[in-house]
Design a protein around this motif. Structure first.
Motif, mmCIF file in Angstrom:
data_model
loop_
_atom_site.group_PDB
_atom_site.id
_atom_site.type_symbol
_atom_site.label_atom_id
_atom_site.label_comp_id
_atom_site.label_asym_id
_atom_site.label_seq_id
_atom_site.Cartn_x
_atom_site.Cartn_y
_atom_site.Cartn_z
ATOM 1 N N ASP A 89 0.833 -1.209 0.000
ATOM 2 C CA ASP A 89 0.000 0.000 0.000
ATOM 3 C C ASP A 89 0.866 1.257 0.000
ATOM 4 O OD1 ASP A 89 -2.308 -1.475 -0.034
ATOM 5 O OD2 ASP A 89 -2.793 -1.171 2.088
ATOM 6 N N THR A 90 1.953 1.226 0.771
ATOM 7 C CA THR A 90 2.876 2.365 0.810
ATOM 8 C C THR A 90 3.508 2.580 -0.558
ATOM 9 O OG1 THR A 90 3.367 1.861 3.124
ATOM 10 C CG2 THR A 90 4.902 3.320 1.976
ATOM 11 N N LEU A 91 3.950 1.502 -1.189
ATOM 12 C CA LEU A 91 4.563 1.588 -2.518
ATOM 13 C C LEU A 91 3.589 2.164 -3.538
ATOM 14 C CD1 LEU A 91 6.818 0.868 -4.583
ATOM 15 C CD2 LEU A 91 5.705 -1.355 -4.795
ATOM 16 N N LEU A 92 2.401 1.592 -3.615
ATOM 17 C CA LEU A 92 1.432 2.036 -4.616
ATOM 18 C C LEU A 92 0.989 3.470 -4.373
ATOM 19 C CD1 LEU A 92 -0.669 -1.227 -4.917
ATOM 20 C CD2 LEU A 92 1.046 -0.358 -6.515
ATOM 21 N N ASN A 93 0.808 3.837 -3.113
ATOM 22 C CA ASN A 93 0.445 5.215 -2.794
ATOM 23 C C ASN A 93 1.556 6.170 -3.229
ATOM 24 O OD1 ASN A 93 -1.236 7.246 -1.547
ATOM 25 N ND2 ASN A 93 0.321 7.338 0.048
ATOM 26 N N THR A 109 -5.354 0.964 -11.412
ATOM 27 C CA THR A 109 -6.723 0.447 -11.424
ATOM 28 C C THR A 109 -6.811 -0.994 -10.943
ATOM 29 O OG1 THR A 109 -6.456 -0.134 -13.747
ATOM 30 C CG2 THR A 109 -7.446 2.014 -13.250
ATOM 31 N N ASP A 110 -5.763 -1.786 -11.119
ATOM 32 C CA ASP A 110 -5.725 -3.178 -10.653
ATOM 33 C C ASP A 110 -4.418 -3.363 -9.890
ATOM 34 O OD1 ASP A 110 -5.445 -5.950 -10.297
ATOM 35 O OD2 ASP A 110 -6.500 -6.380 -12.176
ATOM 36 N N LEU A 115 1.257 -4.830 -9.384
ATOM 37 C CA LEU A 115 2.363 -5.271 -8.538
ATOM 38 C C LEU A 115 3.130 -6.419 -9.189
ATOM 39 C CD1 LEU A 115 0.739 -5.031 -5.016
ATOM 40 C CD2 LEU A 115 2.702 -3.713 -5.837
ATOM 41 N N LYS A 116 2.413 -7.345 -9.823
ATOM 42 C CA LYS A 116 3.089 -8.440 -10.527
ATOM 43 C C LYS A 116 3.951 -7.894 -11.663
ATOM 44 C CE LYS A 116 -0.363 -11.931 -9.457
ATOM 45 N NZ LYS A 116 -1.475 -12.746 -9.958
ATOM 46 N N GLU A 117 3.420 -6.954 -12.430
ATOM 47 C CA GLU A 117 4.171 -6.341 -13.530
ATOM 48 C C GLU A 117 5.391 -5.581 -13.004
ATOM 49 O OE1 GLU A 117 3.600 -6.639 -16.816
ATOM 50 O OE2 GLU A 117 1.851 -7.923 -16.489
ATOM 51 N N PHE A 118 5.206 -4.902 -11.893
ATOM 52 C CA PHE A 118 6.279 -4.124 -11.270
ATOM 53 C C PHE A 118 7.432 -5.040 -10.855
ATOM 54 C CE2 PHE A 118 8.185 -2.006 -7.555
ATOM 55 C CZ PHE A 118 8.485 -0.768 -8.106
#
Length: 156
Positions: A89-93, A109-110, A115-118
């Motif tokens: 959550d911290t990373l995505l935010n 959006t997903d 996260l898998k792609e990252f």
């Protein structure tokens, strides 16, 4: 010559003009502090603890109050391993609100798919077999040496 009663009234007027607003402000602060402690202090503390490393806070945080998803970025040596971790959550935010350089504003959006792609990008090997993580570690070593890191002997 002034009469004593006029001086007394003047001093009383000054005391009222200064004292009442100060008293009122003090009471407002007291009420505000009470409402904070009684109402939402624990929620504020939990939010701050989720955003800031506990060692940087004067009162510290209970680690158990944080979910793994909201943990801040940390780098440490644990049991002979370099551990670099960040809550998802911290990373995505951070990616959504902290992208002033480069891509601009994004909305994820997903979350799970992104996260898998990252992670795939972090582990993607270039022609020489290195990954982004290898390059980060190489840069960190170079910076440490340039800044006079101790515990290193330089070969001639």
């Amino acid at each position: 010559m002034r009469r004593p009663d006029k001086i007394g009234y003047t001093l009383l007027a000054i005391a009222i003009c200064i004292g009442l607003p100060a008293f009122g402000y003090g009471m407002w602060q007291l009420e505000r502090q009470f409402n904070y402690r009684a109402g939402y202090e624990s929620e504020v503390r939990k939010t701050v603890c989720g955003m800031v490393k506990p060692e940087y806070l004067s009162e510290g945080c209970e680690v158990s109050n944080q979910s793994n998803k909201s943990k801040p970025l940390s780098t440490e040596i644990v049991d002979g391993q370099l551990i670099i971790s960040i809550g998802t959550d911290t990373l995505l935010n951070g990616l959504e609100i902290g992208r002033p350089h480069g891509l601009g504003d994004i909305t994820i959006t997903d979350r799970e798919l992104f996260l898998k792609e990252f992670v795939l990008e972090l582990n993607a090997e270039s022609e020489d077999g290195s990954t982004l993580i290898h390059r980060v570690l190489d840069k960190a070593v170079s910076n440490a040496l340039e800044n006079g890191a101790q515990g290193v002997e330089y070969d001639d």
